[in-house]
Design an enzyme around this catalytic site. Sequence first.
Site, PDB file in Angstrom:
ATOM      1  N   VAL A  11      47.117 -61.757  17.574  1.00 24.09           N
ATOM      2  CA  VAL A  11      45.818 -61.174  17.930  1.00 24.09           C
ATOM      3  C   VAL A  11      45.113 -60.594  16.709  1.00 24.09           C
ATOM      4  CG1 VAL A  11      44.668 -59.372  19.283  1.00 24.09           C
ATOM      5  CG2 VAL A  11      46.555 -60.679  20.283  1.00 24.09           C
ATOM      6  N   ASP A  29      49.827 -53.826   8.384  1.00 20.05           N
ATOM      7  CA  ASP A  29      51.013 -54.136   9.181  1.00 20.05           C
ATOM      8  C   ASP A  29      52.211 -53.482   8.511  1.00 20.05           C
ATOM      9  OD1 ASP A  29      51.578 -56.657  11.408  1.00 20.05           O
ATOM     10  OD2 ASP A  29      53.312 -55.759  10.419  1.00 20.05           O
ATOM     11  N   ARG A  34      55.458 -59.847   5.993  1.00 18.88           N
ATOM     12  CA  ARG A  34      54.257 -60.460   6.584  1.00 18.88           C
ATOM     13  C   ARG A  34      53.049 -60.254   5.666  1.00 18.88           C
ATOM     14  NH1 ARG A  34      51.615 -64.085   9.839  1.00 18.88           N
ATOM     15  NH2 ARG A  34      50.134 -63.131  11.279  1.00 18.88           N
ATOM     16  N   THR A 115      47.012 -55.217  25.458  1.00 20.04           N
ATOM     17  CA  THR A 115      46.979 -55.226  26.918  1.00 20.04           C
ATOM     18  C   THR A 115      47.737 -54.023  27.468  1.00 20.04           C
ATOM     19  OG1 THR A 115      46.884 -57.626  26.928  1.00 20.04           O
ATOM     20  CG2 THR A 115      47.533 -56.555  28.971  1.00 20.04           C
ATOM     21  N   CYS A 255      51.868 -62.692  27.604  1.00 21.81           N
ATOM     22  CA  CYS A 255      50.798 -62.260  28.520  1.00 21.81           C
ATOM     23  C   CYS A 255      51.164 -62.451  29.980  1.00 21.81           C
ATOM     24  CB  CYS A 255      49.504 -63.019  28.205  1.00 21.81           C
ATOM     25  SG  CYS A 255      48.662 -62.441  26.724  1.00 21.81           S
ATOM     26  N   ARG A 326      58.122 -65.640  21.866  1.00 24.57           N
ATOM     27  CA  ARG A 326      58.185 -64.355  22.582  1.00 24.57           C
ATOM     28  C   ARG A 326      58.299 -64.563  24.088  1.00 24.57           C
ATOM     29  NH1 ARG A 326      52.888 -61.436  20.648  1.00 24.57           N
ATOM     30  NH2 ARG A 326      52.178 -63.595  20.769  1.00 24.57           N
TER      31      ARG A 326
END
Length: 416
Positions: A11, A29, A34, A115, A255, A326
Amino acid sequence: MTLCIIGLGYVGLPLAVEFGKKYDTIGFDINATRIEELKRGIDRTLEVSSEELQAAKNLSFTPSIEDIKKANIYIVTVPTPIDEHKNPDLTPLIMASRTVGRVLKRGDIVIYESTVFPGCTEEVCVPELERESGLKFNEDFFCGYSPERINPGDKKHRLPNIKKVTSGSTPEIATKVDALYKSIITAGTHLAPSIKVAEAAKVIENAQRDINIAFVNELALIFDKLNIDTLDVLEAAGTKWNFLPFRPGLVGGHCIGVDPYYLAYKAKEVGYHPQIILAGRRTNDEMGIFVANKVVKLLIHKDHKVKGSKALVLGITFKENCPDIRNSRVIDVIRELQDFGITVDVYDPWADKEEVKREYDIELLQNEPNFADYDSIVLAVAHEQFKELDYSAIPHSSVVFDIKGVLPRNLVDKRL
């Protein structure tokens, strides 16, 4: 105006890139590896190309909290998983809020995209921001909520051409948040009347899909007992103009397989037990076990000795043409087959070998498998590469279970 994106996953990174084309943007991050990869133009999620990273001329990356103090708009995009009891795990969100709180200044805006259940921003995140900063909400700093709608692996529906829901903690801030997103979202925005409405809108989007898939999964269970091919039935029913084209399958990912639990958690907190939402979750969570048990029955039917037999599972990512593992429910099929004493090999050219080993303790096959070596084959993910394999090498005695319904019918013993 300087923006800071907190969390650079599926995202956060696309968001940072789009904002980085127009505004001074800092990508933050805590994963230093990363950050170093992104500085070299490498995105292991494959959501953003090296060319796109280079095009974001105003974007920088850092793992240091010192480097984000100059921002005045913070956008939090950290994951919101569930724990082993299927309750919301807000740890990443709380930690991110504390990080932002340490650098928060008067007049700053904090926007959440993660979310959550309705009310989470104001009931959970805001107190953390106030506690760390010593500032007062809606007087010294403000908040917004704009739910992410990223679809991993989808090269057609990308951030700029997906309509964005926006909201703010005051009418004035809501207008500012909406204008900010409008500047990068070509599909336009929808300004919700409150943060809670925006939070609720996001969580029901995926709960609705989950329930619809649960319905066709239940149909698959019924039609299996009636010896009817589910996809044949759906194809016939689909000739009606208003029949919804959902397909049975394993429901995982970050999700659809998670968000309904956030809504259910909040519903139970206010005294309502959500029967349909949780019934759908139970049905979908049981599909991996159904597939594995069906494979075992088919092995017995073909006179195979189950214990000690070899199975090949094609795919371990949660969806096709995407490296995201995931909450992949393919693992349910694998674990159930292993419980029967079956040796399971897994082949997935999209998944990261080390990540799969770390997450599931599975060693992926590195080379294209030899179908003749296996008593059963389960096509679990519809990667494009799998459609091009030579399935003519599969022995007639082998069991073939096609979860995704993409293989030629004459090769398959069972489709979901």
